[in-house]
Design a protein around this motif. Sequence first.
Motif, PDB file in Angstrom:
ATOM      1  N   VAL A 126      78.208  30.303  52.761  1.00 21.53           N
ATOM      2  CA  VAL A 126      77.738  29.081  52.094  1.00 21.53           C
ATOM      3  C   VAL A 126      77.163  28.110  53.124  1.00 21.53           C
ATOM      4  O   VAL A 126      76.093  27.529  52.923  1.00 21.53           O
ATOM      5  N   LEU A 127      77.857  27.944  54.254  1.00 23.06           N
ATOM      6  CA  LEU A 127      77.331  27.084  55.312  1.00 23.06           C
ATOM      7  C   LEU A 127      75.999  27.615  55.834  1.00 23.06           C
ATOM      8  O   LEU A 127      75.076  26.849  56.125  1.00 23.06           O
ATOM      9  N   HIS A 128      75.905  28.928  55.963  1.00 26.52           N
ATOM     10  CA  HIS A 128      74.710  29.548  56.538  1.00 26.52           C
ATOM     11  C   HIS A 128      73.489  29.399  55.625  1.00 26.52           C
ATOM     12  O   HIS A 128      72.395  29.058  56.089  1.00 26.52           O
ATOM     13  N   PHE A 129      73.682  29.645  54.342  1.00 30.82           N
ATOM     14  CA  PHE A 129      72.550  29.670  53.422  1.00 30.82           C
ATOM     15  C   PHE A 129      72.360  28.365  52.645  1.00 30.82           C
ATOM     16  O   PHE A 129      71.229  28.026  52.286  1.00 30.82           O
ATOM     17  N   THR A 135      76.980  21.805  46.376  1.00 30.85           N
ATOM     18  CA  THR A 135      77.988  21.944  45.322  1.00 30.85           C
ATOM     19  C   THR A 135      77.339  22.625  44.131  1.00 30.85           C
ATOM     20  O   THR A 135      76.121  22.503  43.903  1.00 30.85           O
ATOM     21  N   TRP A 136      78.145  23.321  43.385  1.00 32.38           N
ATOM     22  CA  TRP A 136      77.659  24.032  42.206  1.00 32.38           C
ATOM     23  C   TRP A 136      77.484  23.044  41.056  1.00 32.38           C
ATOM     24  O   TRP A 136      78.374  22.243  40.772  1.00 32.38           O
ATOM     25  N   SER A 137      76.343  23.114  40.399  1.00 26.72           N
ATOM     26  CA  SER A 137      76.038  22.164  39.331  1.00 26.72           C
ATOM     27  C   SER A 137      77.021  22.245  38.168  1.00 26.72           C
ATOM     28  O   SER A 137      77.220  21.270  37.439  1.00 26.72           O
ATOM     29  N   THR A 201      73.663  35.494  44.790  1.00 28.10           N
ATOM     30  CA  THR A 201      73.570  36.606  45.747  1.00 28.10           C
ATOM     31  C   THR A 201      74.840  36.699  46.596  1.00 28.10           C
ATOM     32  O   THR A 201      75.343  37.804  46.842  1.00 28.10           O
ATOM     33  N   LEU A 202      75.361  35.556  47.039  1.00 25.76           N
ATOM     34  CA  LEU A 202      76.589  35.563  47.835  1.00 25.76           C
ATOM     35  C   LEU A 202      77.731  36.200  47.057  1.00 25.76           C
ATOM     36  O   LEU A 202      78.494  37.008  47.600  1.00 25.76           O
TER      37      LEU A 202
END
Length: 465
Positions: A126-129, A135-137, A201-202
């Motif tokens: 999450v930090l990388h991409f 935050t998730w909507s 994708t993650l």
Amino acid sequence: MENKGTDEVEKLKTKFLSAWHNVKYSWVLKSKTYFSRNSPVFLLGKCYHFKAEDEQSSTQICSGEVCDASPATGGGVEAFRKDFASRLWLTYREEFPALPGSSLTSDCGWGCMLRAGQMMLAQALVLHFLGRDWTWSEALTIQPLDTETWTTSAAKRLVASLESSLQGDRPSDLGPQLQALGAQGGAEEADTHLREVYHRTLVSWLGDRPQAPLGLHRLVELGLSSGKQAGDWYGPALVAHILRKAVEEAKDHGLAGVTAYVSQDCTVYSADVIDIHRSRVAGGTDAPPLSDSRAVIILVPVRLGGEKVNPEYFNFVKGILSLEYCIGIIGGKPKQACYFVGFQDDSLIYMDPHYCQSFVDVSTSHFPLQSYHCPSPKKMPFTKMDPSCTIGFYSRSVQDYERISQELSKVLQPSAKEKYPAFTFMQGHGGDYNLTAALTTEKKEWPFIRDPRAAAATSGDFVLL
């Protein structure tokens, strides 16, 4: 015929065991978690304040909802809820394809440390991409976890599963149900849409199918080389090495720009990390390199005391979880792993993998994401933390690593009471210190125990409290 009968018996035994674990761990769920209104809350480097206008002394987070609190400057209850619920949550699952080398179709009761490792790895990605501010909507729309409802549904699934086994039928396919939950329309802005594509994708990389590069099947497969079978319990140090292999050997092109490093004997060797950063990312056999640098996930297995955590390390853990590039700590209670993401006062905040959910086919286009996000944070006193754990950090570049190592060196400075750091940084390569002595399976699990046959002690040696 005899072999077929034996296989059926084993399948039934597996189902009964899985059902027992499901019911057992469902009762572990807590409906209420209390937070002080007057103390800051830290979550993976971010600080939140729950200060209220009234004189009540605690804020209650009940079934994913925070009651009666007024947000303060810098982020309040709602901001914390959204941030926490946006972290990826990996839990026990059932009815997925059989794991390598076994007939197990659930990791319930034994896979908690692997799930905790997946959560820490997910935070690094999450930090990388997406960055720390992502935050998730839909984070605040997640339905609360209902223990009674879940237990009832688990019992119903058990009965249906046993009836299906006795009749020789396969459970119904979940694919059409997942597709029916399709994604929302494409009216969102391009940037938001792209972030949601990364988000999905993650999750797919961590899914419970053999093709997922960072999924449970892949981690179990890598564990076989260390003598671990599906159904065995994994320690935090071994999981660190399994995660490193999974990231390094991932064939998905999207993961080419990130790799992992595991410290040796509680020592991070800077030259090794910098070399990994500078290793070129290939764009394909006939294509030019995509980048001249790779991000590095730094994993540090440590032991913070003897049989119990030494209280002198409490402030150290707080300092680590206050850093924006920290991706959390995997550890927990003895034989019960969890993923530590923050703290308030003398309690750790964690995400719990001990919750069995149904298999989700992440290979479909619009699989549901809700079960990969947790609405309910949990707390645990520092005193209950198992001393064996693995700490994770994310470093995007060489310059980033130099800043991180300098800042961490300050955090690691021992105090008058705390004589020895939990781990240390050293210049040079690990190979320069003759750390290649053969390790047994046990010592691979406990990397902080030095081999007595190793070379003479260096200036970086220390004795754990």
